[in-house]
Motif scaffolding. Structure first.
Motif, PDB file in Angstrom:
ATOM      1  N   LYS A 106      51.048  38.170  45.305  1.00  0.00           N
ATOM      2  CA  LYS A 106      49.818  37.443  45.634  1.00  0.00           C
ATOM      3  C   LYS A 106      49.274  36.658  44.460  1.00  0.00           C
ATOM      4  CE  LYS A 106      45.316  38.163  47.831  1.00  0.00           C
ATOM      5  NZ  LYS A 106      44.393  39.177  48.424  1.00  0.00           N
ATOM      6  N   TYR A 107      49.286  37.240  43.249  1.00  0.00           N
ATOM      7  CA  TYR A 107      48.709  36.579  42.089  1.00  0.00           C
ATOM      8  C   TYR A 107      49.783  36.224  41.051  1.00  0.00           C
ATOM      9  CZ  TYR A 107      44.460  38.378  44.214  1.00  0.00           C
ATOM     10  OH  TYR A 107      43.451  38.665  45.092  1.00  0.00           O
ATOM     11  N   LYS A 166      44.427  40.409  36.243  1.00  0.00           N
ATOM     12  CA  LYS A 166      44.527  40.406  37.697  1.00  0.00           C
ATOM     13  C   LYS A 166      43.744  41.531  38.371  1.00  0.00           C
ATOM     14  CE  LYS A 166      49.028  38.159  37.363  1.00  0.00           C
ATOM     15  NZ  LYS A 166      48.436  36.818  37.514  1.00  0.00           N
ATOM     16  N   THR A 200      33.125  29.079  46.195  1.00  0.00           N
ATOM     17  CA  THR A 200      34.116  30.121  46.452  1.00  0.00           C
ATOM     18  C   THR A 200      34.507  30.082  47.914  1.00  0.00           C
ATOM     19  OG1 THR A 200      32.390  31.761  46.921  1.00  0.00           O
ATOM     20  CG2 THR A 200      33.205  31.641  44.662  1.00  0.00           C
ATOM     21  N   CYS A 255      40.236  43.665  39.203  1.00  0.00           N
ATOM     22  CA  CYS A 255      38.841  43.285  39.431  1.00  0.00           C
ATOM     23  C   CYS A 255      37.943  44.493  39.169  1.00  0.00           C
ATOM     24  CB  CYS A 255      38.643  42.799  40.867  1.00  0.00           C
ATOM     25  SG  CYS A 255      36.944  42.315  41.243  1.00  0.00           S
ATOM     26  N   SER A 307      45.036  44.376  43.624  1.00  0.00           N
ATOM     27  CA  SER A 307      45.831  44.070  44.812  1.00  0.00           C
ATOM     28  C   SER A 307      47.108  44.904  44.820  1.00  0.00           C
ATOM     29  CB  SER A 307      46.179  42.581  44.845  1.00  0.00           C
ATOM     30  OG  SER A 307      47.047  42.305  45.918  1.00  0.00           O
ATOM     31  N   ARG A 331      46.296  31.934  40.339  1.00  0.00           N
ATOM     32  CA  ARG A 331      45.138  32.736  40.708  1.00  0.00           C
ATOM     33  C   ARG A 331      45.089  33.982  39.821  1.00  0.00           C
ATOM     34  NH1 ARG A 331      45.744  33.983  46.864  1.00  0.00           N
ATOM     35  NH2 ARG A 331      43.678  34.851  46.545  1.00  0.00           N
ATOM     36  N   ARG A 332      43.909  34.258  39.287  1.00  0.00           N
ATOM     37  CA  ARG A 332      43.714  35.372  38.363  1.00  0.00           C
ATOM     38  C   ARG A 332      44.718  35.326  37.209  1.00  0.00           C
ATOM     39  NH1 ARG A 332      42.181  40.797  41.872  1.00  0.00           N
ATOM     40  NH2 ARG A 332      40.875  39.793  43.440  1.00  0.00           N
ATOM     41  N   TYR A 383      37.398  39.517  36.426  1.00  0.00           N
ATOM     42  CA  TYR A 383      38.843  39.749  36.476  1.00  0.00           C
ATOM     43  C   TYR A 383      39.300  40.127  35.071  1.00  0.00           C
ATOM     44  CZ  TYR A 383      38.548  37.475  41.001  1.00  0.00           C
ATOM     45  OH  TYR A 383      38.214  37.155  42.290  1.00  0.00           O
ATOM     46  N   LYS A 440      36.725  35.282  49.052  1.00  0.00           N
ATOM     47  CA  LYS A 440      37.926  35.955  49.569  1.00  0.00           C
ATOM     48  C   LYS A 440      38.682  36.709  48.477  1.00  0.00           C
ATOM     49  CE  LYS A 440      41.212  32.098  49.169  1.00  0.00           C
ATOM     50  NZ  LYS A 440      42.180  32.819  48.341  1.00  0.00           N
ATOM     51  N   ASP A 441      38.456  36.351  47.202  1.00  0.00           N
ATOM     52  CA  ASP A 441      39.154  37.038  46.111  1.00  0.00           C
ATOM     53  C   ASP A 441      38.429  38.292  45.642  1.00  0.00           C
ATOM     54  OD1 ASP A 441      41.267  35.238  45.987  1.00  0.00           O
ATOM     55  OD2 ASP A 441      40.175  33.867  44.685  1.00  0.00           O
ATOM     56  N   ASP A 442      37.212  38.500  46.122  1.00  0.00           N
ATOM     57  CA  ASP A 442      36.448  39.701  45.763  1.00  0.00           C
ATOM     58  C   ASP A 442      36.474  40.666  46.947  1.00  0.00           C
ATOM     59  OD1 ASP A 442      34.743  41.632  44.863  1.00  0.00           O
ATOM     60  OD2 ASP A 442      32.934  40.410  44.956  1.00  0.00           O
TER      61      ASP A 442
END
Length: 302
Positions: free
Chosen positions: A249-250, A192, A55, A194, A244, A269-270, A212, A80-82
């Motif tokens: 972003k996703y 998307k 990660t 979390c 987010s 991503r996601r 996710y 960085k995604d958490d």
């Protein structure tokens, strides 16, 4: 008696500025350029196996602008995604490096092939069940749960610190996984948002991490199903949801990009995907290869 200087840092004559700068830099960094170290630390591994579980970390410098004392303050995110999992660290460059390395050791499990991604194994040395889910377009989801209270080490079992894993235990876990995930064709509705599950109870249950999902309830259902393997129920106060605020972003990539003269489509991503349960394996710390448990709704362990 001469007056003490008000500035805690060393002061020199005006004709010696370079020496003053060098001394102050040494005090502030501890002899390590943290930013240079970070560039190497945050570079993806070249080994394909390690890369699958890797990660990307990040940090945010939160040092106050008017701060005069030595060192800096940062918020460190192992993934960085958490956005829910971070550590507030402070000190010289050397201090920050030591803190981050220590966090890595703390999160690492004793099975070298399993990282901390989507699962922060809190009880090192305990066996681990790995559940894999897959969508029609081959998107994959992975969740792990430690077999808290069990061990494959006879010395630990003899000390009555944990129960020695037996074939009967493995058969029981395989049967429950088949019932909970295989027979129902369980689907992890990835999205998307979390949802994290953490806290003292989650840690002792061997299940502390995040997923996710599309809704909070989807995440609660997933963690609840996993805990059923051990006849446990989740701590209602252990859930935290985040999403987010960015609308792009996703977002699913629609345009190719050029990388070394080659056209490639960036990975989403996601992604939103229905990942159906595919198989489960058991990883024992003293055994190099995983033990197959279930494939879809078929028990593999006999």
């Amino acid at each position: 008696m001469p007056q003490k200087p008000t500035d805690k840092r060393l002061t020199l004559e005006t004709d010696e500025p370079s020496l003053l700068f060098a001394v102050n830099e040494l005090l502030a960094t501890g002899g390590i350029d943290f930013d240079e170290w970070w560039k190497e630390f945050s570079t993806p591994p070249t080994n394909k196996i390690d890369l699958q579980e890797w990660t990307k970390p990040k940090f945010i410098d939160v040092t106050p602008k008017n701060k005069n004392n030595i060192g800096r303050w940062i918020k460190y995110f192992p993934d960085k995604d958490d956005e829910n999992t971070f550590y507030r660290l402070s000190g010289t460059g050397r201090d920050l490096v030591h803190h981050i390395v220590a966090i890595g050791y703390e999160q690492g499990g004793s099975t070298g092939s399993v990282s901390g991604r989507n699962s922060k194994p809190p009880l090192k040395g305990f066996p681990l069940i790995e559940l894999r889910f897959i969508s029609a377009d081959k998107k994959v989801g992975v969740k792990w749960i430690r077999c808290a209270g069990y061990t494959d080490n006879e010395k630990i079992a003899a000390s009555k610190l944990a129960k020695l894993v037996t074939p009967a235990d493995i058969k029981m876990w395989a049967s429950k996984i088949k019932t909970i995930f295989g027979d129902t064709k369980y689907v992890w509705k990835k999205g998307k948002e979390c949802l994290s599950y953490s806290g003292q109870i989650a840690r002792l249950q061997g299940l502390e991490g995040y997923a996710y999902v599309r809704t909070k309830q989807d995440g609660i259902d997933l963690f609840t199903a996993i805990l059923k393997i051990f006849d446990a129920v989740p701590d209602k106060d252990g859930f935290n949801r985040s999403e987010s605020t960015s609308t792009t972003k996703y977002k699913k990539p629609t345009k190719e990009i050029i990388v070394v003269k080659e056209k490639v489509m960036p990975e989403e991503r996601r992604p939103i995907a229905d990942c159906e349960f595919d198989h489960a394996v058991l990883r024992l710390p003293l055994l190099k290869k995983p033990i197959p448990l279930v494939k879809r709704n078929v028990i593999l362990y006999k």
